[in-house]
Design a protein around this motif. Sequence first.
Motif, mmCIF file in Angstrom:
data_model
loop_
_atom_site.group_PDB
_atom_site.id
_atom_site.type_symbol
_atom_site.label_atom_id
_atom_site.label_comp_id
_atom_site.label_asym_id
_atom_site.label_seq_id
_atom_site.Cartn_x
_atom_site.Cartn_y
_atom_site.Cartn_z
ATOM 1 N N GLN A 1 0.824 -1.220 0.000
ATOM 2 C CA GLN A 1 0.000 0.000 0.000
ATOM 3 C C GLN A 1 0.857 1.269 0.000
ATOM 4 N N ALA A 2 1.884 1.269 0.829
ATOM 5 C CA ALA A 2 2.753 2.450 0.881
ATOM 6 C C ALA A 2 3.403 2.686 -0.476
ATOM 7 N N ALA A 3 3.834 1.612 -1.118
ATOM 8 C CA ALA A 3 4.482 1.738 -2.431
ATOM 9 C C ALA A 3 3.482 2.223 -3.472
ATOM 10 N N GLU A 4 2.274 1.681 -3.410
ATOM 11 C CA GLU A 4 1.239 2.119 -4.356
ATOM 12 C C GLU A 4 0.907 3.591 -4.169
ATOM 13 N N ASP A 5 0.816 4.012 -2.940
ATOM 14 C CA ASP A 5 0.541 5.424 -2.657
ATOM 15 C C ASP A 5 1.635 6.324 -3.233
ATOM 16 N N ARG A 6 2.859 5.949 -2.953
ATOM 17 C CA ARG A 6 3.978 6.761 -3.468
ATOM 18 C C ARG A 6 3.963 6.806 -4.991
ATOM 19 N N LEU A 7 3.759 5.624 -5.583
ATOM 20 C CA LEU A 7 3.768 5.533 -7.032
ATOM 21 C C LEU A 7 2.633 6.362 -7.641
ATOM 22 N N GLY A 8 1.452 6.274 -7.027
ATOM 23 C CA GLY A 8 0.310 7.040 -7.517
ATOM 24 C C GLY A 8 0.568 8.535 -7.447
ATOM 25 N N LEU A 9 1.151 8.959 -6.344
ATOM 26 C CA LEU A 9 1.455 10.379 -6.166
ATOM 27 C C LEU A 9 2.535 10.841 -7.141
ATOM 28 N N MET A 10 3.567 10.035 -7.284
ATOM 29 C CA MET A 10 4.732 10.482 -8.055
ATOM 30 C C MET A 10 4.562 10.317 -9.566
ATOM 31 N N THR A 11 3.693 9.420 -10.016
ATOM 32 C CA THR A 11 3.596 9.195 -11.467
ATOM 33 C C THR A 11 3.257 10.479 -12.238
ATOM 34 N N LEU B 1 6.311 22.192 -7.952
ATOM 35 C CA LEU B 1 6.794 22.379 -6.581
ATOM 36 C C LEU B 1 7.088 21.024 -5.936
ATOM 37 N N LEU B 2 6.140 20.125 -6.032
ATOM 38 C CA LEU B 2 6.355 18.783 -5.474
ATOM 39 C C LEU B 2 7.549 18.103 -6.150
ATOM 40 N N GLY B 3 7.636 18.280 -7.453
ATOM 41 C CA GLY B 3 8.747 17.668 -8.178
ATOM 42 C C GLY B 3 10.099 18.204 -7.747
ATOM 43 N N ARG B 4 10.196 19.528 -7.563
ATOM 44 C CA ARG B 4 11.471 20.112 -7.151
ATOM 45 C C ARG B 4 11.860 19.625 -5.760
ATOM 46 N N VAL B 5 10.858 19.498 -4.876
ATOM 47 C CA VAL B 5 11.137 19.004 -3.541
ATOM 48 C C VAL B 5 11.603 17.543 -3.618
ATOM 49 N N ALA B 6 10.945 16.767 -4.450
ATOM 50 C CA ALA B 6 11.337 15.357 -4.590
ATOM 51 C C ALA B 6 12.768 15.239 -5.113
ATOM 52 N N LEU B 7 13.120 16.070 -6.083
ATOM 53 C CA LEU B 7 14.507 16.074 -6.566
ATOM 54 C C LEU B 7 15.454 16.474 -5.431
ATOM 55 N N GLY B 8 15.030 17.455 -4.643
ATOM 56 C CA GLY B 8 15.867 17.921 -3.533
ATOM 57 C C GLY B 8 16.087 16.829 -2.499
ATOM 58 N N LEU B 9 15.016 16.106 -2.166
ATOM 59 C CA LEU B 9 15.170 15.022 -1.190
ATOM 60 C C LEU B 9 16.043 13.901 -1.758
ATOM 61 N N MET B 10 15.905 13.669 -3.070
ATOM 62 C CA MET B 10 16.777 12.658 -3.685
ATOM 63 C C MET B 10 18.230 13.109 -3.626
ATOM 64 N N TRP B 11 18.479 14.402 -3.814
ATOM 65 C CA TRP B 11 19.862 14.893 -3.692
ATOM 66 C C TRP B 11 20.376 14.741 -2.264
ATOM 67 N N VAL B 12 19.504 14.877 -1.290
ATOM 68 C CA VAL B 12 19.928 14.640 0.092
ATOM 69 C C VAL B 12 20.355 13.174 0.254
ATOM 70 N N ARG B 13 19.566 12.280 -0.319
ATOM 71 C CA ARG B 13 19.928 10.858 -0.230
ATOM 72 C C ARG B 13 21.237 10.582 -0.972
ATOM 73 N N ILE B 14 21.373 11.185 -2.142
ATOM 74 C CA ILE B 14 22.606 10.978 -2.914
ATOM 75 C C ILE B 14 23.803 11.536 -2.150
#
Lengths: 597, 597
Positions: free
Chosen positions: B384-394, B526-539
């Motif tokens: 469910q968590a994966a589906e939620d993320r995928l639905g939001l991010m697609t 906005l959501l996309g830029r934040v998602a890229l930013g969080l991915m850069w934190v992980r990287i």
Amino acid sequence: MPSYRAPVDDTLFLLNDVLQFQRFGNLPGFADMSPDVASQILSEAGKLCEEALAPLNQSGDANGCKRNADGSVTAPAGFKRAFEAYAAGGWISLPVPEEYGGQGLPYTLSMAMNEFASSANMAFAMYPGLTQGALAALLTHGSEEQKKLYAPPMAEGRWTGTMNLTEPQCGTDLGLLTTKAAPRGDGGYSITGQKIFISAGEHDLTENIVHLVLARIEGAPAGVKGISLFIVPKIVPNADGSLGARNGVSCGSIEEKMGIHGNATCVMNYDGAQGFLIGEANRGLNAMFVMMNEARLGVAVQGLSQSEVAYQNALAYAKERLQGRALTGPKAPDKKADPIIVHPDIRRMLLEIRAFNEAARGLALAAALDSDVAHRSDDAAARQAAEDRLGLMTPVLKGMFTDLGFDNAVKAQQVFGGHGYIREWGMEQFVRDARIAMIYEGANGIQALDLVGRKLPREGGRAIMAFFKDGAELLGGHSANEAMKPYVVPAQAALSDLQKASMWLMQNAMAKPDNAGAASYDYMHLLGRVALGLMWVRIAAAAIEKKAREPDMAALMDAKLTTARFYMERMLPETSLRLARIVAGADTMMSLAPEMF
Amino acid sequence: MPSYRAPVDDTLFLLNDVLQFQRFGNLPGFADMSPDVASQILSEAGKLCEEALAPLNQSGDANGCKRNADGSVTAPAGFKRAFEAYAAGGWISLPVPEEYGGQGLPYTLSMAMNEFASSANMAFAMYPGLTQGALAALLTHGSEEQKKLYAPPMAEGRWTGTMNLTEPQCGTDLGLLTTKAAPRGDGGYSITGQKIFISAGEHDLTENIVHLVLARIEGAPAGVKGISLFIVPKIVPNADGSLGARNGVSCGSIEEKMGIHGNATCVMNYDGAQGFLIGEANRGLNAMFVMMNEARLGVAVQGLSQSEVAYQNALAYAKERLQGRALTGPKAPDKKADPIIVHPDIRRMLLEIRAFNEAARGLALAAALDSDVAHRSDDAAARQAAEDRLGLMTPVLKGMFTDLGFDNAVKAQQVFGGHGYIREWGMEQFVRDARIAMIYEGANGIQALDLVGRKLPREGGRAIMAFFKDGAELLGGHSANEAMKPYVVPAQAALSDLQKASMWLMQNAMAKPDNAGAASYDYMHLLGRVALGLMWVRIAAAAIEKKAREPDMAALMDAKLTTARFYMERMLPETSLRLARIVAGADTMMSLAPEMF
């Protein structure tokens, strides 16, 4: 097929109500320019563009130019007749002084015509546009004899002009130029070398082509201080203006490009061609800069032109295309779906384009007026102020108009959904054509460097200081008016961002030039957004006044006020993002070694 | 000719170090996925793309697809052999379950291959890509019999797949669909109607084509609740899988488009063609959405793919092209000029592209992992968590990747100056090809509406709440680490902008849906830029750790940290601009009557 209607009414509103064109009645050529005369001239201009140029835009793109086995180039079908009509209408000669075969009318009107013609057919409009640029260089730096020989046939449209700078190894960096000029002993020169990317380098529209060519006289200093400018006619004219011998210049090939297929982009081979020095030896860049500055404004307007024509077509589609229902319930309940203009995101795209177009048109006309003042006023202070403004704004307009013109063509294409990607709808051509404007006449990154590296510091920052002063006066003059608040308050904030950015540059770029380079692109766009914002303040003030004076104009003026608010609410806030990027400085950007990219 | 090297190492770094792929060893198909095996598979993938697909990209664009007089379509030279190699390598069957002729390997690896293939040759990669999408819909909603009949030949690449939604009057608004399905009495249906914009609708790569077609069964309810999904094979297979009779479906014409010329975009005419219902009658949209969601991720990756290949070529050019001198003095004093990578503004463009590419690749792989978890995990909460993320991010990935992918292709083209506009350099093709990705599979404005109108409010905002929680945990986990501050602090500010925007939507969009529509595009970005930013934190966290562990990786990891800082300093601040636009609301935008535009 896409359609086009020249924005004559909007241009007249900007000229008469916003820029108050009538104030310039004392300038040569402006005396008879009553609103009625200007209206007649612009209506004629619009008609020619709508009826003769626009119908050839798609076919010109599809068929392109053809280089024949003998090196001659055939322009798309219909271009020759259209060019003759354009020339016969006096549209090339319009701003040229009467003594050189012109009409001596305001360049400002030419600017409006250039926009219309580029919207209707950008590839076509480059032929007369380049001719006007070459004429400007010739009239500024040519000898009296040269002017008498070359200007009249160019103004009449019997000959066209080109500019020849680029070589394979030498684009931005003109110091690398290797085309040679050898003295012939008779006062002329023999030009040898290869030029590339020469727009309108060869074609069949006219009997002759006047190439302005940068070359290095044998023994000249290395670098940009050893470059001279030459007239190299395709057919060398006799002293009486009749055509003489074919010169040693020819089109080696034409490029296959992304767009502007109706204009031949030529490799030009100079093989001992007869050339005539314009102006002083080794001062060729100076002379060429006259043409380049005029050409940069022309290219800026190309950006606007594609934005405008793409907008008109996207708007028509948005009103016609039925798809989905408004979020607030059906707006066309009798139809199977609502027109897509009911959807907020479609309106967002349309308003973003429109909010650019109208203010950008104002800025282009204001720049043209400055050019008229700079060239024609007998008031030295007015000339200097106009020159300063023009120098400051030319790179900004070139860079911002072409970036946003392209973005807007893309947005307008997006309104069409899948149909936007299909050639027959014509939207993708606007995108392909608009793309070149960001590149030629100095890629936009070079405009930004010119702004930050040359135009800003010049004379101790005189031009930008005047910009701040004019902006403060404009906003101050309206600050007591409650109705102007929605425009004045955001514009004030944006102007303050620009001031902070300018201050940061003063403090951080002297010691560390990379900070200027790293900031340049954002600074160009920041200044541009502020300039658009100030223009919207002027438009809003004029609209409020006109509405009070002419009640039947109220709806039109309210639409302008709504567009102004849209600009202030959604577009102008970009200035703070640009400022944030500028003050981030160059350190991160410059710290990566080239091999680590 | 442009070149391409698949970013195998970066993909492996993201899989192994950032996403910690090994954590998923308990999922079916993941067990044998050691870093070595993944490396082998991706290296093979890269090799095929570099050697077999990339060399056909320019010729495929130049020559395009040809519709012959008999309605057959010939793909560009070389495409058939390349497709056979692609299929023979098992690249279509890779994620397909073994019982249907596949290899049952992670979809995540397919995602990586899709990026490589699209970079190498986007028009080509659509043939296997659409086949995989059709397979996904078939495997989710098809009957056992249908799966056994159609899936193996598609997985093997003997047949390809298409999706048929659009009709001339019906794009986004599928309720307007009119293609008819009449019951034949034998359980099958007779399909009649016209579909347009059908990618890979007809070609000569394979012996058969399986069209998935939306149509309305006679007597079905009006609107989207009366739409069913049908299999309509070009050649109807016999029960044993052998080819039977030619079906009543044909390509009426192919569109002339802006780009992706190597892929035939067909008008498909269904003239009483035999069709087989998939899933329940009138529930066709549901079944099609499986294919569309997979296709949307595929299109997102097309955006990334063009950004990547354009970047590689721009970088190579920037290192080679000599023009001008560094602002801080010559860097290559032995040469006539410095390579243009010394100039800050060139670096700005390159870093803007690179800072997108690497984090976007991380997000694409993370989404693919979520898809694997959603389909394969035996843990319901994890699914469910994966589906939620995928639905939001697609929709975010589709919208943002394709917008920025296009912008980046334009930037990369800009690095080339005039040469970028010339076809032989190949940069303008990347721009033309990238443009379609913003339009198809739901124009990006529709993605934004899907996000704000459907994905956000679903289950009381469960997905976005989880996004905030995950983000806060990620940042919290690194907040004590001084070395992570340059990444964590800006990401925190950006996340806070997203929270404010989400709150504003909750408070202002319910009562006034136009506020949601007006905010949607900016919210998606906005959501996309934040998602890229969080991915850069992980990287960044992974890079710091890897650097400590493997000193010989220090230079590479430092380059990633520099790129991360660049993102934080210059790109992430855009979130506050997006927020400002969102809270401006819909009033100004909606107040203009259509006739006043």
